[in-house]
Enzyme design. Structure first.
Site, PDB file in Angstrom:
ATOM      1  N   TRP A  94       0.803  -1.223   0.000  1.00  0.00           N
ATOM      2  CA  TRP A  94       0.000   0.000   0.000  1.00  0.00           C
ATOM      3  C   TRP A  94       0.834   1.270   0.000  1.00  0.00           C
ATOM      4  O   TRP A  94       0.330   2.340  -0.336  1.00  0.00           O
ATOM      5  CB  TRP A  94      -0.916   0.020   1.227  1.00  0.00           C
ATOM      6  CG  TRP A  94      -0.212  -0.240   2.528  1.00  0.00           C
ATOM      7  CD1 TRP A  94      -0.078  -1.448   3.157  1.00  0.00           C
ATOM      8  CD2 TRP A  94       0.468   0.711   3.358  1.00  0.00           C
ATOM      9  NE1 TRP A  94       0.639  -1.301   4.322  1.00  0.00           N
ATOM     10  CE2 TRP A  94       0.988   0.004   4.484  1.00  0.00           C
ATOM     11  CE3 TRP A  94       0.689   2.093   3.268  1.00  0.00           C
ATOM     12  CZ2 TRP A  94       1.710   0.641   5.496  1.00  0.00           C
ATOM     13  CZ3 TRP A  94       1.419   2.723   4.277  1.00  0.00           C
ATOM     14  CH2 TRP A  94       1.913   1.998   5.379  1.00  0.00           C
ATOM     15  N   ASN A  95       2.111   1.189   0.378  1.00  0.00           N
ATOM     16  CA  ASN A  95       2.866   2.424   0.595  1.00  0.00           C
ATOM     17  C   ASN A  95       3.332   3.088  -0.704  1.00  0.00           C
ATOM     18  O   ASN A  95       3.362   4.309  -0.808  1.00  0.00           O
ATOM     19  CB  ASN A  95       4.048   2.174   1.524  1.00  0.00           C
ATOM     20  CG  ASN A  95       5.011   1.139   0.980  1.00  0.00           C
ATOM     21  OD1 ASN A  95       4.610   0.121   0.412  1.00  0.00           O
ATOM     22  ND2 ASN A  95       6.299   1.378   1.158  1.00  0.00           N
ATOM     23  N   PRO A 130      -3.240  -6.071  -5.467  1.00  0.00           N
ATOM     24  CA  PRO A 130      -2.769  -4.884  -4.770  1.00  0.00           C
ATOM     25  C   PRO A 130      -3.450  -4.792  -3.407  1.00  0.00           C
ATOM     26  O   PRO A 130      -4.451  -5.467  -3.157  1.00  0.00           O
ATOM     27  CB  PRO A 130      -3.223  -3.733  -5.683  1.00  0.00           C
ATOM     28  CG  PRO A 130      -4.472  -4.254  -6.323  1.00  0.00           C
ATOM     29  CD  PRO A 130      -4.279  -5.759  -6.459  1.00  0.00           C
ATOM     30  N   GLY A 158       6.437  -6.489   0.848  1.00  0.00           N
ATOM     31  CA  GLY A 158       5.668  -6.239   2.055  1.00  0.00           C
ATOM     32  C   GLY A 158       6.484  -6.543   3.294  1.00  0.00           C
ATOM     33  O   GLY A 158       7.717  -6.434   3.301  1.00  0.00           O
ATOM     34  N   SER A 159       5.802  -6.957   4.346  1.00  0.00           N
ATOM     35  CA  SER A 159       6.451  -7.176   5.625  1.00  0.00           C
ATOM     36  C   SER A 159       7.237  -8.484   5.638  1.00  0.00           C
ATOM     37  O   SER A 159       6.953  -9.411   4.879  1.00  0.00           O
ATOM     38  CB  SER A 159       5.409  -7.205   6.748  1.00  0.00           C
ATOM     39  OG  SER A 159       4.608  -8.376   6.645  1.00  0.00           O
ATOM     40  N   LEU A 176      11.267  -7.225   1.590  1.00  0.00           N
ATOM     41  CA  LEU A 176      10.613  -7.170   2.885  1.00  0.00           C
ATOM     42  C   LEU A 176      11.041  -5.921   3.662  1.00  0.00           C
ATOM     43  O   LEU A 176      11.343  -4.907   3.069  1.00  0.00           O
ATOM     44  CB  LEU A 176      10.919  -8.469   3.643  1.00  0.00           C
ATOM     45  CG  LEU A 176      10.624  -9.750   2.830  1.00  0.00           C
ATOM     46  CD1 LEU A 176      11.025 -10.987   3.606  1.00  0.00           C
ATOM     47  CD2 LEU A 176       9.160  -9.819   2.413  1.00  0.00           C
ATOM     48  N   CYS A 234      10.123   1.370   2.552  1.00  0.00           N
ATOM     49  CA  CYS A 234      10.936   0.277   3.076  1.00  0.00           C
ATOM     50  C   CYS A 234      12.416   0.589   3.066  1.00  0.00           C
ATOM     51  O   CYS A 234      13.187   0.014   3.842  1.00  0.00           O
ATOM     52  CB  CYS A 234      10.652  -1.011   2.303  1.00  0.00           C
ATOM     53  SG  CYS A 234      10.892  -0.851   0.523  1.00  0.00           S
ATOM     54  N   GLU A 248      10.983  -2.265  12.885  1.00  0.00           N
ATOM     55  CA  GLU A 248      10.673  -1.289  11.851  1.00  0.00           C
ATOM     56  C   GLU A 248       9.452  -0.480  12.260  1.00  0.00           C
ATOM     57  O   GLU A 248       8.386  -1.028  12.544  1.00  0.00           O
ATOM     58  CB  GLU A 248      10.416  -1.999  10.523  1.00  0.00           C
ATOM     59  CG  GLU A 248      10.176  -1.053   9.350  1.00  0.00           C
ATOM     60  CD  GLU A 248       9.954  -1.794   8.051  1.00  0.00           C
ATOM     61  OE1 GLU A 248      10.335  -1.267   6.992  1.00  0.00           O
ATOM     62  OE2 GLU A 248       9.391  -2.907   8.093  1.00  0.00           O
TER      63      GLU A 248
END
Length: 521
Positions: free
Chosen positions: A161-162, A186, A236-237, A259, A292, A390
């Site tokens: 989403w970022n 997405p 993502g994470s 990540l 990130c 993070e």
């Protein structure tokens, strides 16, 4: 800055209707996306279910077979057209990005630049990168060996989403150019920018079923997305990346994962204070820190600490927050309420446990529901959540160091290894220090952009920051399977009938020495 009225921060209903038509959904269900700037409804879009995902894969496989047969030079044509149209219609996509993410326009513009330049890079180079390549054969002259590149098939791609426009379109473009189809999930909050570029590419000649977008709850559509993919690409994470790896590993399906990060910036004693302070501002607070590869740990040499930190803090305090669709704001909003909660918790815990606040430190609901001030802290210790985890928000911790060995140890003292930044007037020294940092990219006299925008070089993480790379040759070749085709001529790879195996073995052993001496091998 004053907050614009909600009516000024809306998208045209006709645009939303057109974009929504590209969601693969037959269920009739919908979801409403809120605008981070205001909290008001932004758009209502269809949602997909498990059956929609499976049906999308069926259509994609049929479309992919025809697409794969096209020459690469034909496959890149819609993308070359897209670059020109994207430039001409950039204001439209910038509005979409800002409305769905809440970021400042200058940071939305970075997404536009990334998609335009990365797409152009691959459209120009895909024919060369994917062409058959002669390789050294088993026998000089007698063996002709060629390496081919075959598409994986249908790629399952999950984007965050970022940076929804950038980390969707710029990864999907090389996957499609390589001859694949893509089923793309997405993030629901930020699906409009992906739908926008899909709508654009279809209008420019991309076959309709080749790239399909599914929108919905991961609990509903995640399993069929992964279970039917021939390759998985995820940004993502770290937690999400591990779950995907565990899911696809039993099928022996390849994957790439970009990540999380807890990225360090090192300011050496010879750094230009003014330039470095400006660079740190961008490195730490671009997209409100929801990047990130942004900087969350700032290490400053003791000889420059007392000059640099006050100047940096002064500039942080002068930053303008705002929700306008112009370039006035230095920083925009966070995107999700959950992200605001994480940022607030990390800062509050650190302050309670002894950290010192130099700037920011609080939410700004007077500007918008998800705004948080750019925040600088010192005296952050290793037992604080802010130090190890993070934050993914507009928060940076500042530390003092005395020598290079110490700062290398501190910079590498993390489970992550995505990006790092070094500031010095001596670039050669910076490069030597960079080689000691365990991160996939290291920028000298820049926070993140120099390495990320070097599209000819790979970008990705070490340690728990991921596997695989985007950009460079690997950014497109990862979406292919290498195939070796070797033909044998003149002689066989076995002793001729008139020669015993013992004499054959002796002759081959002698040939090895001869080939080494003559540098044939």
């Amino acid at each position: 800055m004053a907050t614009p009225t909600a009516s000024a921060l809306t998208l045209a209903p006709a645009l939303i209707e057109r974009l929504s038509s590209h969601v693969t959904s037959a269920s009739g269900g919908t979801t409403t996306i809120p605008a981070p700037f205001t909290g008001e409804p932004l758009a209502t879009v269809p949602v997909s279910n498990a059956d929609d995902v499976r049906a999308a894969y069926e259509r994609a496989r049929e479309a992919q077979r025809a697409w794969e047969r096209l020459p690469v030079r034909e496959r890149v044509k819609p993308f070359l057209r897209m670059v020109d149209v994207l430039v001409d219609r950039r204001e439209e996509i910038l509005d979409v990005i800002q409305m769905e993410t809440g970021k400042a326009r200058r940071h939305a513009y970075e997404e536009f630049l990334d998609v335009a330049l990365c797409t152009l890079y691959y459209a120009r180079r895909a024919p060369r990168l994917l062409k058959p390549r002669r390789r050294q054969g088993a026998f000089p002259v007698a063996t002709r060996t060629v390496e081919l590149r075959k598409p994986k098939g249908v790629v399952g791609l999950i984007s965050p989403w970022n940076y929804p426009f950038s980390l969707g379109a710029s990864d999907i473009a090389p996957a499609l150019m390589a001859g694949n189809a893509v089923i793309h999930k997405p993030d629901t909050q930020t699906c409009l920018s992906s739908l926008w570029v899909l709508d654009l590419l279809i209008s420019l000649g991309l076959p309709r079923d080749l790239w399909q977008i599914v929108v919905g709850d991961p609990a509903e559509i995640g399993d069929p997305l992964l279970e039917n993919a021939d390759y998985v690409a995820f940004t993502g994470s770290t937690r999400g990346g591990r779950a995907i790896a565990e899911k696809v590993a039993p099928r022996l399906v390849g994957y790439s994962l970009e990540l999380g990060g807890k990225n360090p910036m090192i300011v050496l004693e010879d750094a230009d204070v003014e330039r470095t302070a400006r660079g740190a501002l961008r490195a730490c607070f671009t997209n409100a820190g929801q990047l990130c590869i942004s900087i969350e740990r700032l290490y400053v040499h003791e000889k420059i600490y007392d000059r640099f930190v006050p100047r940096f803090v002064e500039q942080v305090k002068a930053m303008k927050l705002g929700a306008g669709l112009d370039y006035e704001a230095d920083m925009g909003s966070l995107t999700y309420p959950r992200q605001l909660e994480v940022v607030s918790r990390h800062v509050e815990q650190a302050l309670k446990e002894g950290a010192t606040l130099l700037a920011g430190g609080k939410a700004r609901p007077d500007i918008g529901p998800l705004f948080y001030e750019p925040t600088v802290l010192t005296n952050v210790t290793g037992d604080m959540e802010l130090c190890a985890n993070e934050t993914f928000g507009p928060v940076v911790s500042v530390y003092k160091f005395s020598d290079e060995d110490e700062v290398v140890r501190l910079a590498n003292d993390t489970a992550y290894g995505l990006n790092a930044s070094i500031w010095t007037r001596n670039v050669a020294r910076g490069r030597r220090l960079a080689a000691r940092i365990n991160a996939g990219t290291v920028n000298i006299n820049e926070g993140y952009g120099a390495a990320f925008a070097s599209y000819d070089a790979p970008m990705g993480g070490m340690k728990q920051s991921g596997l695989g790379r985007r950009h460079g040759a690997e950014g497109i070749l990862k979406y292919t399977e290498p195939q070796t085709v070797a033909s044998q001529h003149l002689v066989e790879l076995a002793p001729p009938p008139f020669l015993g195996y013992d004499r054959y073995a002796t002759g081959m052993a002698t040939a090895i020495k001869l080939m080494k001496r003559l540098r044939i091998r």
